[in-house]
Motif scaffolding. Structure first.
Motif, PDB file in Angstrom:
ATOM      1  N   GLY A 115      23.737 -47.352 -50.716  1.00 41.06           N
ATOM      2  CA  GLY A 115      23.772 -48.911 -50.386  1.00 41.06           C
ATOM      3  C   GLY A 115      23.605 -49.371 -51.923  1.00 41.06           C
ATOM      4  N   LEU A 116      22.761 -49.112 -52.829  1.00 39.44           N
ATOM      5  CA  LEU A 116      22.577 -49.454 -54.205  1.00 39.44           C
ATOM      6  C   LEU A 116      24.050 -49.624 -54.954  1.00 39.44           C
ATOM      7  CD1 LEU A 116      20.683 -50.812 -56.498  1.00 39.44           C
ATOM      8  CD2 LEU A 116      20.339 -48.300 -57.178  1.00 39.44           C
ATOM      9  N   ALA A 117      24.830 -48.429 -54.948  1.00 38.16           N
ATOM     10  CA  ALA A 117      26.031 -48.430 -55.471  1.00 38.16           C
ATOM     11  C   ALA A 117      26.984 -49.595 -55.034  1.00 38.16           C
ATOM     12  CB  ALA A 117      26.945 -47.074 -55.384  1.00 38.16           C
ATOM     13  N   LEU A 118      26.832 -49.790 -53.379  1.00 33.53           N
ATOM     14  CA  LEU A 118      27.870 -50.741 -53.253  1.00 33.53           C
ATOM     15  C   LEU A 118      27.225 -52.356 -53.485  1.00 33.53           C
ATOM     16  CD1 LEU A 118      30.273 -51.483 -51.189  1.00 33.53           C
ATOM     17  CD2 LEU A 118      28.332 -51.504 -49.220  1.00 33.53           C
ATOM     18  N   MET A 119      25.963 -52.394 -53.624  1.00 34.32           N
ATOM     19  CA  MET A 119      25.465 -53.734 -54.148  1.00 34.32           C
ATOM     20  C   MET A 119      25.814 -53.997 -55.775  1.00 34.32           C
ATOM     21  SD  MET A 119      24.788 -54.613 -51.297  1.00 34.32           S
ATOM     22  CE  MET A 119      24.266 -56.321 -51.681  1.00 34.32           C
ATOM     23  N   CYS A 120      25.912 -52.870 -56.456  1.00 34.63           N
ATOM     24  CA  CYS A 120      26.358 -53.134 -57.571  1.00 34.63           C
ATOM     25  C   CYS A 120      27.947 -53.476 -57.886  1.00 34.63           C
ATOM     26  CB  CYS A 120      26.201 -51.752 -58.651  1.00 34.63           C
ATOM     27  SG  CYS A 120      24.606 -51.193 -58.843  1.00 34.63           S
ATOM     28  N   GLU A 121      28.447 -53.260 -56.920  1.00 35.11           N
ATOM     29  CA  GLU A 121      29.950 -53.545 -57.104  1.00 35.11           C
ATOM     30  C   GLU A 121      30.007 -55.340 -56.470  1.00 35.11           C
ATOM     31  OE1 GLU A 121      34.493 -53.985 -56.620  1.00 35.11           O
ATOM     32  OE2 GLU A 121      32.959 -53.032 -57.762  1.00 35.11           O
ATOM     33  N   CYS A 122      29.047 -55.606 -55.649  1.00 34.94           N
ATOM     34  CA  CYS A 122      28.893 -57.051 -55.269  1.00 34.94           C
ATOM     35  C   CYS A 122      28.662 -57.728 -56.487  1.00 34.94           C
ATOM     36  CB  CYS A 122      28.174 -57.051 -54.148  1.00 34.94           C
ATOM     37  SG  CYS A 122      28.642 -56.120 -52.623  1.00 34.94           S
TER      38      CYS A 122
ATOM     39  N   PRO B 134      30.515 -42.520 -49.866  1.00 37.65           N
ATOM     40  CA  PRO B 134      29.554 -43.302 -49.033  1.00 37.65           C
ATOM     41  C   PRO B 134      28.689 -42.385 -48.283  1.00 37.65           C
ATOM     42  CG  PRO B 134      31.699 -44.430 -49.182  1.00 37.65           C
ATOM     43  CD  PRO B 134      31.821 -43.158 -49.528  1.00 37.65           C
ATOM     44  N   PHE B 135      27.499 -42.727 -48.079  1.00 39.86           N
ATOM     45  CA  PHE B 135      26.839 -41.697 -47.135  1.00 39.86           C
ATOM     46  C   PHE B 135      27.288 -41.754 -45.775  1.00 39.86           C
ATOM     47  CE2 PHE B 135      23.161 -41.478 -43.989  1.00 39.86           C
ATOM     48  CZ  PHE B 135      22.636 -40.128 -44.332  1.00 39.86           C
ATOM     49  N   GLY B 136      27.730 -40.609 -45.368  1.00 41.39           N
ATOM     50  CA  GLY B 136      28.513 -40.403 -43.984  1.00 41.39           C
ATOM     51  C   GLY B 136      29.843 -40.032 -44.135  1.00 41.39           C
ATOM     52  N   ALA B 137      30.478 -40.509 -45.277  1.00 40.54           N
ATOM     53  CA  ALA B 137      31.915 -40.280 -45.478  1.00 40.54           C
ATOM     54  C   ALA B 137      32.256 -38.821 -46.025  1.00 40.54           C
ATOM     55  CB  ALA B 137      32.627 -41.440 -46.158  1.00 40.54           C
TER      56      ALA B 137
ATOM     57  N   ALA C   2      35.069 -32.715 -57.263  1.00 41.35           N
ATOM     58  CA  ALA C   2      36.029 -33.939 -57.048  1.00 41.35           C
ATOM     59  C   ALA C   2      35.272 -35.142 -56.948  1.00 41.35           C
ATOM     60  CB  ALA C   2      37.198 -33.700 -55.904  1.00 41.35           C
ATOM     61  N   VAL C   3      34.481 -35.190 -55.859  1.00 39.29           N
ATOM     62  CA  VAL C   3      33.631 -36.421 -55.898  1.00 39.29           C
ATOM     63  C   VAL C   3      32.442 -36.256 -55.606  1.00 39.29           C
ATOM     64  CG1 VAL C   3      35.526 -37.872 -54.381  1.00 39.29           C
ATOM     65  CG2 VAL C   3      34.296 -36.158 -53.183  1.00 39.29           C
ATOM     66  N   PHE C   4      31.420 -37.299 -56.293  1.00 39.40           N
ATOM     67  CA  PHE C   4      30.168 -37.088 -56.174  1.00 39.40           C
ATOM     68  C   PHE C   4      29.538 -37.417 -54.820  1.00 39.40           C
ATOM     69  CE2 PHE C   4      31.455 -39.447 -60.496  1.00 39.40           C
ATOM     70  CZ  PHE C   4      31.130 -38.115 -61.047  1.00 39.40           C
ATOM     71  N   LEU C   5      28.219 -36.836 -54.901  1.00 36.57           N
ATOM     72  CA  LEU C   5      27.375 -37.172 -53.479  1.00 36.57           C
ATOM     73  C   LEU C   5      26.448 -38.142 -53.922  1.00 36.57           C
ATOM     74  CD1 LEU C   5      27.099 -33.785 -51.897  1.00 36.57           C
ATOM     75  CD2 LEU C   5      28.121 -35.809 -50.849  1.00 36.57           C
ATOM     76  N   PRO C   6      26.037 -39.190 -53.265  1.00 32.58           N
ATOM     77  CA  PRO C   6      25.053 -40.300 -53.746  1.00 32.58           C
ATOM     78  C   PRO C   6      23.548 -39.667 -53.554  1.00 32.58           C
ATOM     79  CG  PRO C   6      25.741 -40.788 -51.384  1.00 32.58           C
ATOM     80  CD  PRO C   6      26.575 -39.616 -51.825  1.00 32.58           C
ATOM     81  N   VAL C   7      22.591 -40.070 -54.491  1.00 31.92           N
ATOM     82  CA  VAL C   7      21.449 -39.616 -54.879  1.00 31.92           C
ATOM     83  C   VAL C   7      20.608 -40.520 -53.532  1.00 31.92           C
ATOM     84  CG1 VAL C   7      20.715 -41.331 -56.321  1.00 31.92           C
ATOM     85  CG2 VAL C   7      19.199 -39.356 -56.262  1.00 31.92           C
ATOM     86  N   GLY C   8      19.815 -39.691 -52.713  1.00 30.49           N
ATOM     87  CA  GLY C   8      18.855 -40.411 -51.665  1.00 30.49           C
ATOM     88  C   GLY C   8      19.683 -40.707 -50.555  1.00 30.49           C
ATOM     89  N   GLY C   9      21.003 -40.160 -50.357  1.00 28.39           N
ATOM     90  CA  GLY C   9      21.706 -40.566 -49.297  1.00 28.39           C
ATOM     91  C   GLY C   9      22.030 -41.714 -49.013  1.00 28.39           C
ATOM     92  N   PRO C  10      21.672 -42.661 -47.975  1.00 28.93           N
ATOM     93  CA  PRO C  10      22.095 -43.874 -47.851  1.00 28.93           C
ATOM     94  C   PRO C  10      21.632 -44.765 -48.745  1.00 28.93           C
ATOM     95  CG  PRO C  10      20.408 -43.391 -46.224  1.00 28.93           C
ATOM     96  CD  PRO C  10      20.769 -42.002 -46.853  1.00 28.93           C
ATOM     97  N   LYS C  11      20.150 -44.504 -49.753  1.00 32.24           N
ATOM     98  CA  LYS C  11      19.654 -45.154 -50.550  1.00 32.24           C
ATOM     99  C   LYS C  11      20.794 -45.629 -51.845  1.00 32.24           C
ATOM    100  CE  LYS C  11      14.901 -44.540 -49.179  1.00 32.24           C
ATOM    101  NZ  LYS C  11      13.685 -43.731 -49.559  1.00 32.24           N
ATOM    102  N   GLY C  12      21.070 -44.300 -52.543  1.00 31.66           N
ATOM    103  CA  GLY C  12      22.062 -44.416 -53.753  1.00 31.66           C
ATOM    104  C   GLY C  12      23.443 -45.184 -53.216  1.00 31.66           C
TER     105      GLY C  12
END
Length: 367
Positions: free
Chosen positions: A232-239, A151-154, A220-230
């Protein structure tokens, strides 16, 4: 194509792929679906989701993660919605099944919305959205999996690099479709770098310790595209894909005692790709919108043509010879590779030869 690549025809590569999946235990019909999805990606230059995945799929079948003979069943249904239990099916098989279901519903209600539960990797998502666009519909698909992106910031994984794709039909132009991960790149592009023996750009991934890396073997782990945008979108996909059907994938990891990323899983077979995140089940949404129940389909397609023409006719930025719309680069590659063959790098060829030897399958011509 570089000197370390060999071109093979789509026909021979498809026949090889089908035969491998039959030997793995799939029915001929399911093996044909699997091959079609992989070749769809290779023909469009999305090699990260093409036949380089075959050794990984075979390994996952060996481990019992992917089920070549699943009991796919509808567990909940309304006139417009459906929930499909996939029984750990290989993703393409159950996703094609589910998309056909929601397209049938869209014809009756205007929209079909489907949830797929407990499936495995689906390949290039654009394939399924285009199933709808070929039938005068708009197609939408998105996915969630266990954590493999920070997640952005982690600095450790907490969300999935959830892919999302949308496809709509045009008239004189080809289908207009977006197919993207919410990470900077998909895992397969890192695997492709391994096969080619090249480094990856900065900003793609972190090591398991949370440090930036350009070594695909250490990614090992990906970075989100567009920082907080990618992120946030990923988190909402889980929801909307997992939590909503009572099968959360992120929460068990986030609320567990382990706060660090899962350790790298050691490769069990020579030539297998490094993958430092566990690969379990995924959940996804497939949706189809019957355009004809809202407006005239031919008029809609003409409007999409006008959108494409208008965008391509805008003044070009410095350094650009052409403005392309989503999906256009892949369709150009499709034309070239359909005629001239699909280039495979040395690493992919080496892995496919090992698979061919194991199952006694004839390699595509030229390999």
């Amino acid at each position: 194509m570089t000197q370390s690549e060999v071109k093979v025809t789509a026909k021979s590569l498809r026949e090889f792929t089908e035969e491998v999946f039959v030997r793995v235990g799939m029915s001929p019909e399911d093996a044909a679906v699997e091959a079609d999805v992989l070749l769809w990606a290779n023909l469009r230059g999305v090699d990260s989701h093409g036949v380089l995945r075959i050794p990984w799929y075979v390994s996952n079948v060996d481990k019992g993660i992917m089920n070549p003979r699943p009991n796919i069943k509808v567990v909940k249904e309304t006139p417009a919605t459906v929930v499909v239990e996939s029984d750990h099916a290989l993703g393409p098989v159950v996703t094609v099944f589910a998309m056909n279901k929601v397209m049938e519903k869209a014809k009756n209600t205007g929209i079909g919305w489907g949830f797929i539960c407990n499936h495995t990797h689906q390949g290039a998502m654009g394939y399924y959205a285009q199933m709808a666009s070929k039938n005068g519909m708009a197609g939408i698909v998105f996915v969630c999996a266990p954590p493999n992106m920070v997640p952005f910031g982690a600095k450790t994984a907490g969300i999935s690099n959830s892919p999302i794709t949308i496809a709509v039909p045009a008239k004189k132009h080809r289908v207009l479709f977006l197919d993207m991960a919410t990470s900077v790149v998909a895992r397969g592009k890192i695997w492709l770098a391994v096969d080619k023996g090249v480094s990856i750009p900065e900003g793609w991934a972190l090591t398991k310790e949370g440090n930036p890396t350009t070594d695909p073997n250490q990614a090992a782990v990906f970075l989100p595209v567009g920082g907080p945008k990618g992120s946030g979108l990923a988190l909402m996909c889980e929801c909307l894909s997992s939590v909503i059907i009572g099968n959360p994938l992120l929460e068990p990891h986030l609320m567990g005692q382990k706060a660090e990323a899962e350790p790298a899983e050691k490769a069990e077979a020579k030539g297998s790709h490094p993958d430092s995140m566990p690969r379990h089940v995924q959940n996804s949404v497939v949706a189809a919108i019957d355009i004809g129940q809202f407006t005239d389909v031919e008029s809609y397609k003409e409007h999409i043509d006008n959108l494409i023409d208008g965008i391509k006719g805008l003044p070009k930025a410095e350094g650009f010879k052409e403005i392309m719309v989503p999906g256009e680069p892949e369709e150009k590659t499709f034309d070239d590779r359909s005629k001239n063959g699909i280039p495979l790098p040395d690493g992919t060829i080496r892995n496919l030869k090992e698979i061919a030897g194991r199952f006694g399958v004839k390699l595509p011509a030229g390999l």
